[in-house]
Design a protein around this motif. Sequence first.
Motif, PDB file in Angstrom:
ATOM      1  N   ASP A 155       0.827  -1.210   0.000  1.00  0.00           N
ATOM      2  CA  ASP A 155       0.000   0.000   0.000  1.00  0.00           C
ATOM      3  C   ASP A 155       0.857   1.255   0.000  1.00  0.00           C
ATOM      4  O   ASP A 155       0.558   2.223  -0.694  1.00  0.00           O
ATOM      5  CB  ASP A 155      -0.939   0.008   1.205  1.00  0.00           C
ATOM      6  N   ASP A 197       0.869   3.991  -2.990  1.00  0.00           N
ATOM      7  CA  ASP A 197       0.560   5.400  -2.703  1.00  0.00           C
ATOM      8  C   ASP A 197       1.690   6.312  -3.165  1.00  0.00           C
ATOM      9  O   ASP A 197       1.446   7.388  -3.704  1.00  0.00           O
ATOM     10  CB  ASP A 197       0.296   5.597  -1.209  1.00  0.00           C
ATOM     11  N   GLU A 213       1.605   6.686  -6.948  1.00  0.00           N
ATOM     12  CA  GLU A 213       0.521   7.591  -7.351  1.00  0.00           C
ATOM     13  C   GLU A 213       0.896   9.048  -7.065  1.00  0.00           C
ATOM     14  O   GLU A 213       0.644   9.934  -7.878  1.00  0.00           O
ATOM     15  CB  GLU A 213      -0.775   7.218  -6.636  1.00  0.00           C
ATOM     16  N   ARG A 214       1.534   9.307  -5.908  1.00  0.00           N
ATOM     17  CA  ARG A 214       1.966  10.665  -5.571  1.00  0.00           C
ATOM     18  C   ARG A 214       3.004  11.165  -6.576  1.00  0.00           C
ATOM     19  O   ARG A 214       2.937  12.292  -7.050  1.00  0.00           O
ATOM     20  CB  ARG A 214       2.558  10.703  -4.154  1.00  0.00           C
ATOM     21  N   ARG A 258       0.222  14.953   2.038  1.00  0.00           N
ATOM     22  CA  ARG A 258       0.997  13.744   2.287  1.00  0.00           C
ATOM     23  C   ARG A 258       1.400  13.647   3.753  1.00  0.00           C
ATOM     24  O   ARG A 258       1.384  12.578   4.326  1.00  0.00           O
ATOM     25  CB  ARG A 258       2.244  13.743   1.408  1.00  0.00           C
ATOM     26  N   CYS A 304      -1.092  12.023   6.024  1.00  0.00           N
ATOM     27  CA  CYS A 304      -1.345  10.595   5.869  1.00  0.00           C
ATOM     28  C   CYS A 304      -0.395   9.798   6.751  1.00  0.00           C
ATOM     29  O   CYS A 304       0.751  10.187   6.935  1.00  0.00           O
ATOM     30  CB  CYS A 304      -1.128  10.150   4.408  1.00  0.00           C
TER      31      CYS A 304
END
Length: 81
Positions: free
Chosen positions: A18, A22, A25-26, A76, A79
Motif C-alpha cells: 500500500d 501510494d 501515485e503521488r 501527504r 497521511c
Amino acid sequence: MDIVETLRVNPEHIALRDQAADEIERLRVENELFRRALKSADQAIAAAPIWHVQHRVLSEVIGGLKKSLGQLRQGRSGCPA
C-alpha cells in the motif's frame, strides 16, 4: 497490468504494498505537475516579446508550481507513513 494495480492485488506484504502504491501515485501527480509547468513555461517564453515579460510570466508559473507542490506535501504529511 499497471504497477499500482499489481501492487494492490498482491496479497504479500500488505503495508509495504500500500505504501509503495501510494508513493507511485503521488509521484505520478508530481510528474504531471512538472510536465504542465514546463509546458507552460515553454509557451510563455516562446510567446513573450521581451525578456522582463518572460521573467514575470515564468515567475508566476514557478510560483504556482511551488504552491501546488506545497499543497501535495501538506496532504501527504497528514497521511500515516
